[in-house]
Design a protein around this motif. Structure first.
Motif, short mmCIF file in Angstrom:
data_model
loop_
_atom_site.label_atom_id
_atom_site.label_comp_id
_atom_site.label_asym_id
_atom_site.label_seq_id
_atom_site.Cartn_x
_atom_site.Cartn_y
_atom_site.Cartn_z
N GLY A 28 65.23 62.76 -20.28
CA GLY A 28 65.92 64.00 -19.90
C GLY A 28 64.96 65.11 -19.54
N LEU A 29 63.91 65.26 -20.34
CA LEU A 29 62.90 66.28 -20.07
C LEU A 29 62.21 66.05 -18.74
N TRP A 30 61.76 64.81 -18.51
CA TRP A 30 60.99 64.53 -17.29
C TRP A 30 61.86 64.59 -16.04
N VAL A 31 63.12 64.18 -16.14
CA VAL A 31 64.02 64.27 -14.98
C VAL A 31 64.28 65.74 -14.66
N GLU A 32 64.43 66.56 -15.70
CA GLU A 32 64.62 67.99 -15.49
C GLU A 32 63.40 68.61 -14.81
N VAL A 33 62.24 68.24 -15.27
CA VAL A 33 60.99 68.74 -14.66
C VAL A 33 60.88 68.28 -13.21
N ALA A 34 61.22 67.02 -12.96
CA ALA A 34 61.10 66.48 -11.60
C ALA A 34 62.03 67.20 -10.63
N ASN A 35 63.14 67.67 -11.11
CA ASN A 35 64.10 68.34 -10.23
C ASN A 35 63.93 69.86 -10.20
N ASN A 36 62.87 70.36 -10.80
CA ASN A 36 62.55 71.79 -10.78
C ASN A 36 61.37 71.98 -9.82
N ALA A 37 61.63 72.58 -8.66
CA ALA A 37 60.60 72.70 -7.62
C ALA A 37 59.40 73.51 -8.09
N ALA A 38 59.62 74.58 -8.83
CA ALA A 38 58.51 75.41 -9.30
C ALA A 38 57.63 74.64 -10.28
N ALA A 39 58.25 73.92 -11.19
CA ALA A 39 57.49 73.12 -12.15
C ALA A 39 56.70 72.03 -11.44
N MET A 40 57.30 71.40 -10.46
CA MET A 40 56.61 70.34 -9.72
C MET A 40 55.41 70.88 -8.95
N ASP A 41 55.55 72.09 -8.39
CA ASP A 41 54.41 72.69 -7.68
C ASP A 41 53.25 72.93 -8.64
N VAL A 42 53.54 73.39 -9.84
CA VAL A 42 52.49 73.66 -10.82
C VAL A 42 51.90 72.35 -11.34
N ILE A 43 52.74 71.40 -11.69
CA ILE A 43 52.27 70.13 -12.25
C ILE A 43 51.44 69.36 -11.24
N ALA A 44 51.84 69.37 -9.98
CA ALA A 44 51.09 68.64 -8.96
C ALA A 44 49.66 69.16 -8.86
N VAL A 45 49.50 70.47 -8.93
CA VAL A 45 48.16 71.06 -8.87
C VAL A 45 47.38 70.76 -10.15
N LEU A 46 48.03 70.89 -11.30
CA LEU A 46 47.35 70.66 -12.57
C LEU A 46 46.88 69.22 -12.72
N VAL A 47 47.69 68.27 -12.29
CA VAL A 47 47.30 66.86 -12.41
C VAL A 47 46.05 66.57 -11.57
N VAL A 48 46.06 67.02 -10.33
CA VAL A 48 44.91 66.76 -9.46
C VAL A 48 43.67 67.50 -9.96
N ALA A 49 43.82 68.77 -10.31
CA ALA A 49 42.68 69.55 -10.82
C ALA A 49 42.14 68.93 -12.10
N GLY A 50 43.03 68.51 -12.98
CA GLY A 50 42.61 67.88 -14.22
C GLY A 50 41.86 66.59 -13.98
N GLN A 51 42.34 65.77 -13.07
CA GLN A 51 41.66 64.51 -12.77
C GLN A 51 40.28 64.75 -12.17
N VAL A 52 40.18 65.73 -11.28
CA VAL A 52 38.88 66.04 -10.68
C VAL A 52 37.91 66.56 -11.73
N LEU A 53 38.35 67.52 -12.57
CA LEU A 53 37.47 68.08 -13.59
C LEU A 53 37.04 67.03 -14.63
N VAL A 54 37.96 66.19 -15.04
CA VAL A 54 37.63 65.13 -15.99
C VAL A 54 36.64 64.16 -15.35
N GLY A 55 36.88 63.78 -14.11
CA GLY A 55 35.99 62.86 -13.41
C GLY A 55 34.59 63.41 -13.26
N VAL A 56 34.48 64.67 -12.87
CA VAL A 56 33.17 65.30 -12.71
C VAL A 56 32.46 65.39 -14.06
#
Length: 136
Positions: A28-56
């Motif tokens: 329920g939580l993740w489906v709600e997040v997936a259908n929230n455009a603002a949350a998805m915009d933030v999460i998409a950036v955080l996931v990529v930034a997090g992966q790059v920073l962790v990798g570096v």
């Protein structure tokens, strides 16, 4: 026209599909997040930034303990998306990665080959032994 509407519709992204079709107690939580455009915009950036920073951090061996901690935290979040009954909660690639990151972080892998080893030799760090744990 119908063709214009169909061509202007954007296919759902991979992150949306991953979250929207989640299983388990947090569905329920993740489906709600997936259908929230603002949350998805933030999460998409955080996931990529997090992966790059962790990798570096891991590749250069700088702040490796923090890199492994946040890598494990990301894997735990990904793991919480696909839980039982559709997926085996114990035989899962995310659990494997969490374990690997925990072991490498606990061992302080940056001390072997990495910038952390060089930084630990500086007088500033030698005067502050607690920084050895932070650097790892």
């Amino acid at each position: 026209t119908a063709e214009t509407e169909a061509s202007s519709m954007k296919a759902p992204g991979e992150l949306y599909l991953f979250l929207n079709y989640s299983t388990g107690p947090f569905k329920g939580l993740w489906v709600e997040v997936a259908n929230n455009a603002a949350a998805m915009d933030v999460i998409a950036v955080l996931v990529v930034a997090g992966q790059v920073l962790v990798g570096v951090g891991i590749l250069l061996g700088i702040l490796t303990r923090q890199s492994f901690f946040f890598a494990g935290t990301m894997m735990l979040a990904f793991y919480s998306v696909n839980l039982w009954p559709a997926y085996n909660p114990f035989l899962n690639e995310y659990i494997f990665y969490i374990g690997i990151f925990a072991v490498l972080g606990a061992l302080g892998a940056g001390r072997v080959v990495g910038i952390d080893a060089w930084i630990e030799e500086r007088a500033f760090v030698r005067k502050r032994p607690w920084l050895n744990w932070v650097l790892g």
